[in-house]
Design an enzyme around this catalytic site. Structure first.
Site, PDB file in Angstrom:
ATOM      1  CB  ALA A 241      -0.948  -0.041   1.185  1.00 50.14           C
ATOM      2  NE  ARG A 242       1.421   5.843  -1.971  1.00 53.61           N
ATOM      3  CZ  ARG A 242       1.341   5.165  -3.128  1.00 53.61           C
ATOM      4  NH1 ARG A 242       1.722   3.911  -3.199  1.00 53.61           N
ATOM      5  NH2 ARG A 242       0.909   5.766  -4.225  1.00 53.61           N
ATOM      6  CD  GLU A 271       8.450   4.163  -1.780  1.00 54.43           C
ATOM      7  OE1 GLU A 271       8.122   3.178  -1.080  1.00 54.43           O
ATOM      8  OE2 GLU A 271       8.011   4.365  -2.923  1.00 54.43           O
ATOM      9  CG  HIS A 289       6.675   1.750  -4.912  1.00 52.85           C
ATOM     10  ND1 HIS A 289       6.427   2.905  -4.205  1.00 52.85           N
ATOM     11  CD2 HIS A 289       5.471   1.391  -5.431  1.00 52.85           C
ATOM     12  CE1 HIS A 289       5.147   3.230  -4.289  1.00 52.85           C
ATOM     13  NE2 HIS A 289       4.541   2.321  -5.034  1.00 52.85           N
TER      14      HIS A 289
HETATM   15  C1  DGY Z   1       0.305   3.853  -7.223  1.00 54.56           C
HETATM   16  O1  DGY Z   1      -0.269   3.746  -8.317  1.00 54.56           O
HETATM   17  O2  DGY Z   1      -0.130   4.562  -6.334  1.00 54.56           O
HETATM   18  C2  DGY Z   1       1.538   3.038  -7.028  1.00 54.56           C
HETATM   19  O3  DGY Z   1       2.096   3.151  -5.820  1.00 54.56           O
HETATM   20  C3  DGY Z   1       2.485   3.210  -8.163  1.00 54.56           C
HETATM   21  O4  DGY Z   1       1.924   2.377  -9.112  1.00 54.56           O
END
Ligand code: DGY
Length: 323
Positions: A241-242, A271, A289
């Site tokens: 996710a993040r 990151e 990522h």
């Molecule tokens: C997004 O789309 O938010 C991703 O983290 C990158 O593809």
């Protein structure tokens, strides 16, 4: 006819850059060097639309301008918590994203991470490439079975549901979800899923927990030491996710003291800078990522941005407006 002036902040797939160049008065970032904050502010004064992505931190300071020319921020990516929406709104700037087209590939990567962590694939490859493999033996690098186990999915949007589809129909996993709003019974039924009362209720019930919720201030450190303690001692945590959703310091503690089984991360708080303590943990699988990193998804994301640009400059509502 006058073509809108458009800035692309990073290198995009060649097919998409070619299409953008046909349709717009476009400036591409051929060197692929991320813009500095002052360059971003200048871009807002010079271009009709700016096409940022997750590596552009567009906080209130970047939008502290009297009269920006930019009226559209067409983000390349589904996540948009790097864009400060109240500042965009204050200037009447429309923000769009690229949902749907990367959901399958991101879920594929979350599955990859889950399997890698459970089956110790990173460790195994390191051992082999390091010339340290001494041969097959019954006790060698024994991992954890995935099939038939219970998977907790945090955030049951498009990507979370694709994850559930793969895990339930492919691996016979039982699915428990946590979502900020109630999930319709027919949607849950597609994946044999049940919705937990809340996150604290979900965590102790799962062998694997996969995060698919948005990032941003709202979910910063959603997974902290208290919640890691609620996980089973042999459970695995997966994050596509993040980075900010997990308190990385607390995760390292949990891995070091073996209060969880392991973890796998595709996203990081700072990151591309990765904390040394994370790099030192052998019970952690890490990827840079790569969630949407397939030719198919990355091209589709770019074409989705073009749809949003075309609709906007033709006076239509852009299909993926988020503000
Ligand atoms: C997004 O789309 O938010 C991703 O983290 C990158 O593809």
């Amino acid at each position: 006819m006058h073509k809108p002036k458009v800035l692309v902040t990073r290198r995009w797939p060649a097919a998409v850059e070619a299409k953008l160049s046909e349709k717009f008065d476009v400036v591409l970032n051929r060197d692929d060097v991320p813009l500095m904050s002052y360059q971003f502010r200048q871009a807002l004064l010079d271009y009709d639309a700016v096409l940022p992505t997750v590596t552009d931190q567009i906080g209130p300071d970047a939008m502290e301008l009297a009269d920006p020319r930019t009226k559209l921020l067409a983000n390349y990516g589904v996540g948009f918590t790097h864009i400060h929406l109240p500042s965009a709104e204050a200037h009447g700037i429309v923000v769009t994203n690229t949902p749907d087209v990367l959901s399958e590939c991101t879920a594929d990567l979350a599955m990859t991470l889950m399997l890698m962590a459970a089956r110790r694939a990173g460790e195994g490859e390191r051992e082999l490439r390091g010339g340290n493999w001494t041969g097959w033996r019954p006790t060698h690098m024994v991992g954890t079975k995935v099939s038939g186990k219970t998977l907790g999915i945090v955030g049951f949007g498009r990507i979370g549901q694709q994850m559930a589809r793969r895990a339930h129909h492919g691996f016979g996993m039982k699915i428990i979800v946590h979502n900020r709003s109630p999930v319709a019974a027919d949607v849950l039924a597609k994946y044999g899923a049940v919705q937990a009362d809340d996150l604290d209720d979900l965590l102790p019930r799962c062998d694997f927990v996969s995060l698919h919720c948005p990032g941003g201030a709202e979910n910063r450190h959603l997974i902290n030491s208290r919640r890691l303690d609620l996980m089973r001692p042999n459970a695995f945590l997966i994050n596509t996710a993040r980075g900010e959703v997990i308190n990385e310091h607390d995760l390292v503690q949990a891995l070091t003291f073996e209060t969880i089984g392991g973890a796998a991360l595709d996203v990081f708080d700072a990151e591309p800078n990765i904390a040394r303590t994370l790099l030192d943990s052998d019970r952690l699988v890490m990827l840079p990522h790569l969630g949407s990193a397939t030719t198919e998804a990355r091209e589709a994301m770019g074409f989705r941005v073009i749809n949003n640009l075309e609709a906007f400059f033709n006076g239509q509502p852009p299909p993926d407006r988020v503000n």
